[in-house]
Scaffold this motif. Structure first.
Motif, short mmCIF file in Angstrom:
data_model
loop_
_atom_site.label_atom_id
_atom_site.label_comp_id
_atom_site.label_asym_id
_atom_site.label_seq_id
_atom_site.Cartn_x
_atom_site.Cartn_y
_atom_site.Cartn_z
N LYS A 148 15.06 12.41 5.09
CA LYS A 148 15.07 10.97 4.04
C LYS A 148 14.55 10.87 3.48
N HIS A 155 17.20 0.85 10.16
CA HIS A 155 16.57 -0.20 10.74
C HIS A 155 16.57 -2.12 10.57
N VAL A 200 14.47 -4.62 1.57
CA VAL A 200 13.89 -2.99 1.49
C VAL A 200 14.80 -2.00 0.47
N VAL A 218 13.48 0.15 -3.12
CA VAL A 218 13.96 1.09 -3.42
C VAL A 218 14.28 1.09 -4.42
N GLY A 255 5.75 -4.99 -5.38
CA GLY A 255 4.61 -5.75 -4.54
C GLY A 255 5.60 -6.20 -3.56
N VAL A 283 6.37 -6.75 -0.11
CA VAL A 283 5.08 -8.08 1.00
C VAL A 283 6.50 -8.87 1.85
N LEU A 339 7.80 -6.92 4.93
CA LEU A 339 6.46 -7.66 6.24
C LEU A 339 7.02 -8.55 6.62
N LYS A 366 -0.04 0.85 2.74
CA LYS A 366 0.26 0.57 1.34
C LYS A 366 0.22 -0.13 0.84
N PHE A 411 -1.05 0.80 -2.51
CA PHE A 411 -0.39 -0.35 -3.95
C PHE A 411 -1.66 -1.22 -4.41
N LEU A 432 -2.65 1.12 -7.02
CA LEU A 432 -2.19 2.01 -7.98
C LEU A 432 -1.46 0.92 -9.50
N THR A 478 2.67 7.06 -0.51
CA THR A 478 2.37 6.12 -0.18
C THR A 478 4.13 6.83 -0.23
N MET A 479 4.92 6.96 -0.46
CA MET A 479 5.71 6.76 -0.73
C MET A 479 6.30 7.90 0.41
N VAL A 504 8.12 6.04 4.11
CA VAL A 504 9.52 7.01 4.82
C VAL A 504 8.83 6.64 6.53
N LEU A 556 6.97 4.73 8.45
CA LEU A 556 7.18 2.80 8.56
C LEU A 556 8.42 3.22 8.55
N SER A 557 9.42 3.70 7.62
CA SER A 557 10.82 2.87 8.22
C SER A 557 11.49 3.53 9.36
C1 HEM Z 1 2.45 -4.86 -2.17
C2 HEM Z 1 2.83 -3.10 -0.84
C3 HEM Z 1 4.06 -2.70 -0.20
C4 HEM Z 1 4.43 -3.53 1.15
C5 HEM Z 1 3.89 -4.19 1.42
C6 HEM Z 1 5.61 -2.16 1.41
C7 HEM Z 1 6.64 -2.19 2.00
C8 HEM Z 1 7.24 -1.80 2.97
C9 HEM Z 1 8.19 -2.19 3.51
C10 HEM Z 1 8.15 -3.29 5.04
C11 HEM Z 1 8.98 -1.46 3.80
C12 HEM Z 1 10.40 -1.11 4.80
C13 HEM Z 1 9.68 -0.28 5.60
C14 HEM Z 1 11.25 -0.48 7.16
O1 HEM Z 1 12.21 -0.16 6.84
O2 HEM Z 1 10.71 -1.11 8.63
C15 HEM Z 1 8.85 -0.56 3.16
C16 HEM Z 1 9.29 0.62 2.51
C17 HEM Z 1 9.61 1.96 1.75
N1 HEM Z 1 8.32 1.86 0.85
FE1 HEM Z 1 6.97 0.01 0.51
N2 HEM Z 1 5.31 -0.93 0.71
C18 HEM Z 1 4.49 -1.27 -0.34
C19 HEM Z 1 4.20 -0.53 -1.92
C20 HEM Z 1 4.90 0.62 -1.99
C21 HEM Z 1 4.54 1.64 -2.78
C22 HEM Z 1 3.42 1.32 -3.22
C23 HEM Z 1 5.52 2.14 -2.54
C24 HEM Z 1 5.09 3.92 -3.42
C25 HEM Z 1 5.41 4.38 -4.50
C26 HEM Z 1 6.48 2.45 -1.95
C27 HEM Z 1 7.34 3.10 -0.91
C28 HEM Z 1 8.59 2.50 -0.10
C29 HEM Z 1 9.43 3.79 0.52
C30 HEM Z 1 9.61 5.17 0.25
C31 HEM Z 1 10.13 2.48 1.53
C32 HEM Z 1 11.05 3.33 2.32
C33 HEM Z 1 12.29 3.55 1.34
C34 HEM Z 1 13.63 3.11 2.45
O3 HEM Z 1 14.31 2.49 3.31
O4 HEM Z 1 14.21 4.23 2.32
N3 HEM Z 1 6.12 1.06 -0.67
N4 HEM Z 1 7.76 -1.07 2.11
#
Ligand code: HEM
Length: 658
Positions: free
Chosen positions: A52, A182, A196, A200, A243, A247, A250, A272, A276, A279, A316-317, A321, A323-324
């Protein structure tokens, strides 16, 4: 090994290391195996998140390479330069890796879902049934197919137009996986999946764009400062997008704020959030220092900071992942099929009050409305600030259109439209016949062409040149042809409701987004041809526009009557599962829906007739004034007027018997 290759390796290592730490912290690295329950084993446990991560990373790199080639690097009259061509070729390989990673995710996904090891699932029937019958399987199969298609088309792309088309295609390819991930098990799964997906999209442009920019700098390629300046303008919006969508993602998954520090899921999200903010600070520093230095011919600081930034983004990526893959905090969901399908319980009996009070936030269309309202406002502000005028009528029309879009997709109307066919028909008609009328009368393309500055370099393509290119493209010529626009507008309604398409669209969030977008876009196309104030490749004389309107409206009436005559219930599987206990029967609401489709057309027809009459009158008046001005300038009368006066004089003489 070159510095660029070293940075790429370091980024990959940072992402994988963060994924491993994230999985350990999230409790998915070493789960408790319950004896007797199927377990796919350690290979699948690590193979799935790694594939993934590879899939997300390959998607981000493909988007970054195409973004650099199509929009960040200047081109010459639409022909790509050497670096841009190299990036498009590289995108072909990245897209292939993307497809391969998606295929791996299918194999590991099957193994995990049936608790078997990889060798046990490498069977064509098992893989095919997963890839064609499960939502996640279908989504990943789409990524495989689209990835291969992008890889093939990139081989032959040499123009900025082709690279831009591939970029859009790659952005679309990013969506299926997160839209079916999910997140669909979260209570508000619409918000979870939309957030999400937007997440992405924004991070692919941001991380992909920065990654290729850092590569471009390390390979000492030309025009770095131009590309960096363009990227910096876009990066701020991506930062805001990542951002906000993060949020919202979340909010859709946490039951309460305390989950942030009491659950593994919450703690990973906090990590994360911290990344953020860091960054954001790096971005601020770029704007304050490194981009200024770069502009002045000193790229060192920019390259160093961009390299560090890319490592932080990659890590962070990795956490993203992980997290997901981590179970969000438990939610006590009502044991109610309707809640599962809708994300909210069946609303109480419908009243006008409920329509206006029971708003249901739809993130996707809230973002669409905000972008439409924001960009238009920026355009008007730019015109007025440089002393140009813009019609208030058009501005009002645009914002009425956007307000109606918000009402149709966010108010109680959107909520009841999911449980009652007749209310759905009101929403459909509003989105395809009312909102577009006001939007096209707003003249957004004319505004953009007047507000946007031409590209700084001759022959290069900035946003203004892109709009002109798209307007003159063969694609636009075809879709705005009156016959094609009418066919899309009419035939798609029949195709949607008299095939299983409607039920699938109601069952899937992705399907619902597509259906709503289709109503909007097909409506805008149709009304652009009839009453649009923007330049269009096929401008019809007014009589033909009236004809187009009168030819189309009966089809809506026939459609309504057909619905009223039907004995079976459309999308019965969907409506029966909801189990609505109040109001009319399913067949009765369908008949009401038919009556609405039949009658609703009158309102827009009247508005369009008034608009055509006003435009016709104004046009005539403009032509008359132009003819007068010409007559005054040349002293030559208006040949048409002169010959008519001659004819009257001859008649007069004939009357007098001369
Ligand atoms: C305010 C800051 C951020 C918050 C609150 C946040 C929150 C989240 C949440 C809740 C998910 C979904 C996870 C799930 O499926 O349960 C997610 C997925 C993801 N986040 Fe963030 N994120 C933030 C910043 C970032 C940053 C800065 C990056 C990368 C540079 C990033 C990369 C990703 C990636 C790669 C996924 C997985 C997406 C997928 O399902 O393929 N996030 N994030």
């Amino acid at each position: 090994m070159s510095r660029a290759a070293r940075l790429a390796l370091a980024a990959a290592a940072a992402a994988i290391a963060a994924l491993v730490v994230g999985m350990i912290a999230g409790g998915t690295a070493f789960p408790r195996i319950i004896p007797g329950l199927p377990d796919a084993g350690v290979v699948v446990r690590w193979g799935l998140p790694l594939s993934k991560l590879l899939m997300d990373a390959a998607g981000v790199v493909t988007v970054g390479l195409l973004l650099m080639a199509a929009t960040l690097l200047p081109n010459d009259k639409g022909v790509l330069g050497k670096s841009a061509l190299d990036y498009v070729k590289a995108a072909s390989w990245a897209a292939l890796a993307w497809a391969g990673a998606a295929f791996l995710s299918i194999v590991f996904g099957v193994a995990e879902s049936i608790g078997r090891t990889v060798p046990q699932v490498l069977d064509r029937t098992i893989l095919t049934s997963y890839a064609t019958q499960t939502t996640q399987g279908v989504a990943l199969t789409l990524v495989v197919l689209f990835g291969v298609a992008i890889a093939l088309f990139s081989r032959g792309a040499i123009t900025a137009g082709a690279a831009a088309g591939l970029l859009v295609f790659a952005m679309v390819t990013l969506l299926p996986a997160p839209l079916t991930g999910h997140s669909s098990s979260s209570p508000n799964h619409d918000l979870a999946t939309s957030s999400v997906s937007l997440h992405v999209l924004a991070l692919a442009l941001w991380v992909g764009g920065l990654g290729v920019l850092a590569l471009h700098a390390l390979r000492k390629q030309p025009q770095l400062e131009v590309a960096a300046a363009r990227f910096s303008r876009m990066a701020l919006w991506c930062f805001v997008g990542v951002g906000l969508s993060g949020v919202f993602a979340l909010v859709a998954r946490l039951g309460s704020i305390s989950d942030l520090w009491t659950t593994e899921y919450g703690l990973l999200a906090v990590a994360k959030l911290v990344a953020f903010v860091l960054l954001g600070y790096v971005g601020y520093w770029h704007r304050q220092r490194t981009l200024v230095d770069l502009e002045a011919g000193r790229p060192k600081a920019f390259v160093r900071l961009a390299g560090g930034e890319l490592l932080l983004m990659s890590a962070t990526m990795g956490v993203g992942v992980a997290l997901s893959r981590t179970e969000p905090p438990e939610f006590v969901l009502p044991a109610d099929r309707a809640f599962e399908l809708l994300g909210f319980p069946v609303p109480p009996p419908i009243t006008l009050g409920n329509i206006f009070s029971m708003w249901w936030f739809d993130l996707f269309f809230a973002v669409v409305a905000a972008v439409l309202a924001g960009l238009y406002g920026l355009g008007v502000r730019r015109l007025l600030s440089r002393g140009d005028r813009w019609s208030w009528g058009r501005t009002a029309s645009w914002y009425i259109g956007v307000a109606l879009l918000v009402f149709a997709t966010q108010s109680g109307l959107a909520r009841y439209a999911q449980v009652m066919f007749d209310i759905h028909m009101i929403e459909h008609m509003t989105l395809s016949m009312v909102v577009p009328i006001f939007l096209v009368l707003g003249g957004p393309v004319t505004l953009a062409l007047r507000a946007l500055k031409p590209a700084a370099r001759r022959g290069d393509r900035g946003p203004r040149e892109w709009i002109t290119t798209i307007l003159h493209s063969r694609f636009t010529k075809v879709v705005t042809h009156p016959v094609v626009a009418t066919a899309i507008f009419v035939a798609s309604t029949y195709a949607l409701y008299f095939t299983p398409l409607f039920e699938s669209a109601m069952n899937e969030h992705l399907g619902h987004i597509w259906m709503t977008l289709h109503f909007l876009i097909s409506g805008c196309l149709f009304f652009w041809v009839i009453i649009g104030v923007d330049p269009a490749p096929n401008r019809l004389p007014y009589v033909w526009r009236l004809l187009m309107l009168f030819v189309t409206m009966p089809f809506h009436a026939f459609f309504g009557i057909a619905l009223m005559m039907m004995s079976g219930v459309i999308a019965s599987g969907w409506y029966e599962q909801l189990g609505r206990t109040w109001g009319d029967t399913l067949i009765q609401t369908q008949r009401d829906g038919g009556a609405i489709a039949w009658g609703f057309g009158e309102i827009p027809t009247l508005i369009v007739l008034l608009a055509i009459a006003a435009q016709w009158y104004k046009d005539d008046d403009r032509q008359a004034r132009r003819a007068d001005r010409k007559a005054e300038r040349t002293g030559a009368g208006d040949p048409e007027l002169d010959s008519y006066n001659d004819y009257l004089a001859r008649l007069n003489r004939a009357d007098k018997g001369e």
